[in-house]
Design an enzyme around this catalytic site. Structure first.
Site: not given
Ligand code: FEO
Length: 424
Positions: A240, A41, A97, A99, A209, A95, A162, A181
């Protein structure tokens, strides 16, 4: 202590595996390495991305987080190598989100007896992304625990680190923190642990990041760091990048530093130019800022990218930002940089604008409006040049640059007492 580049990427395969995915006995990484992605993104993920998911095999096995929707089958395949899908009783969503949650519809369909564990806000967010009407939920909040056999899952809400619904999951018996995250990096590698890859690369990607994803929420990061300060942590497994098996205190200290604007003696001269007049001014300002003990960087906006510029801005205290005037305003990519920075909210910067113009002004003036909206302190009025800068004007640029460099040194000293901020 962090601060050197040690290419310690020796294979440390356990039990002869080519890729070591075992965090602890019975706890494995089952995520997906997205080697080829570069645009996350609009984040320039120069080393690719991983979506980390973890399987805990116990009396009642649990999956910690999922992966991006398109990789759901890979996730299920990785789990199936280790366990029957029907053994999994809990799926923890730290989370919402996409991903990390995108694969949940496929996962929940594949494990119809499993219960999704998350907080109330996460349930609401998931229900706005997916049809959750057939999902069984177990709602948790900070301090709640869930026994899965030999191990206990403890939950810690971490709002805005996040997203509003974000949380950490901690296993006290293993001293293992699943941090979602936080402490993550966009870094595709066949290694799973921070001590298996060059530390300087992990830190570089963790910093990138933080600057591009976490920085707007630095106040909440401080609260989160306070919340985990009393927890005995021996391993941090983010969603991640690589898992922190060593250097835990270093990455936590770096997060504290990044969250609290512990600036280096660092100046940036960022600019875009039409016919090199603004470039000449930028070079002269940069020359002035280049004092002993000052890290000074000259950045041509169209030779860099938003992700790198935001990362550089994060730990710089002083910034000269220039643009030629184009159609009564600044150049378009200069506007893109400032729009992006305004959203990321880097705080406590000292700055001034500069740039050339022709028959009408507007570039540096538009930059100043951004400075004001970001509450950056303006050191001096814009330095402007009608067409090509004279030698006198370039002297003025050097003088202004020198003043900015001296202020950067002083700010770094005031920040740390004796300028002891650790690198990077
Ligand atoms: Fe806030 Fe890796 O998503």
């Amino acid at each position: 202590m962090i601060g050197h580049c040690s290419p310690n990427g020796q294979a440390k395969d356990h039990q002869g595996k080519i890729m070591n995915t075992t965090l602890r006995e019975g706890i494995d990484w089952v995520g997906y390495v997205d080697w080829t992605i570069r645009d996350f993104h609009s984040y320039n993920a120069q080393r690719g991305v991983t979506y980390n998911s973890y399987l805990i095999q116990d009396e009642q096995s649990a999956l910690i987080d999922a992966v991006k929707g398109q990789f759901a089958d890979e996730l299920l395949k990785n789990i199936s190598v280790l366990s029957e899908l029907s053994n999994i009783k809990y799926i923890v969503c730290n989370h919402a989100e996409p991903d990390h949650s995108g694969a949940l519809p496929v996962v929940m369909e594949s494990m119809p007896d499993a219960t999704l564990v998350c907080n109330k806000k996460c349930q609401a967010t998931l229900s706005q992304h997916f049809d959750t009407s057939n999902w069984k939920f177990h709602l948790v909040a900070t301090g709640d625990t869930l026994s899965i056999g030999k191990r206990t899952l403890q939950f810690i809400d971490t709002p805005m680190v996040h997203w509003p619904e974000s949380m950490f999951t901690y296993i006290p018996e293993e001293k293992l923190l699943f941090s979602m995250d936080a402490f993550g990096q966009h870094y595709a590698t066949s290694r799973r642990f921070s001590d298996e890859v060059p530390l300087c690369t992990v830190i570089e990607e963790a910093k990138t990041y933080y600057a591009n994803i976490i920085m707007p929420f630095s106040r909440q990061v401080e609260k989160t760091l306070d919340r985990i300060a009393g927890i005995d942590i021996d391993m941090i497994a983010p969603s991640h990048g690589v898992i922190w098996r060593e250097n835990m205190s270093d990455i936590i200290n770096l997060y504290r530093k990044w969250a609290t604007n512990c600036f280096k003696p660092k100046v940036l001269v960022i600019y875009d130019t039409m016919w090199e007049s603004t470039a000449k001014m930028a070079a002269a300002i940069h020359e002035g800022t280049s004092l002993p003990g000052v890290e000074s960087k000259l950045i041509h906006i169209r030779h860099s990218d938003l992700t790198k510029i935001a990362t550089e801005v994060m730990d710089a205290s002083c910034i000269a930002f220039g643009s030629s005037t184009l159609n009564g305003g600044m150049m378009p990519m200069a506007g893109a940089v400032l729009t992006y920075l305004k959203g990321l909210r880097p705080a406590n910067k000292l700055c001034f604008s500069f740039g050339s113009y022709g028959w009408g002004k507007g570039g540096p003036e538009a930059i100043d409006e951004y400075f004001k909206s970001m509450k950056w302190d303006i050191l001096n009025e814009s330095i402007t040049s009608r067409y090509k800068p004279t030698s006198e004007l370039l002297d003025d640029c050097r003088t202004a640059g020198k003043a900015l460099g001296e202020r950067a040194k002083q700010i770094a000293k005031d920040n740390t007492g004796e300028n002891i901020c650790i690198n990077p």
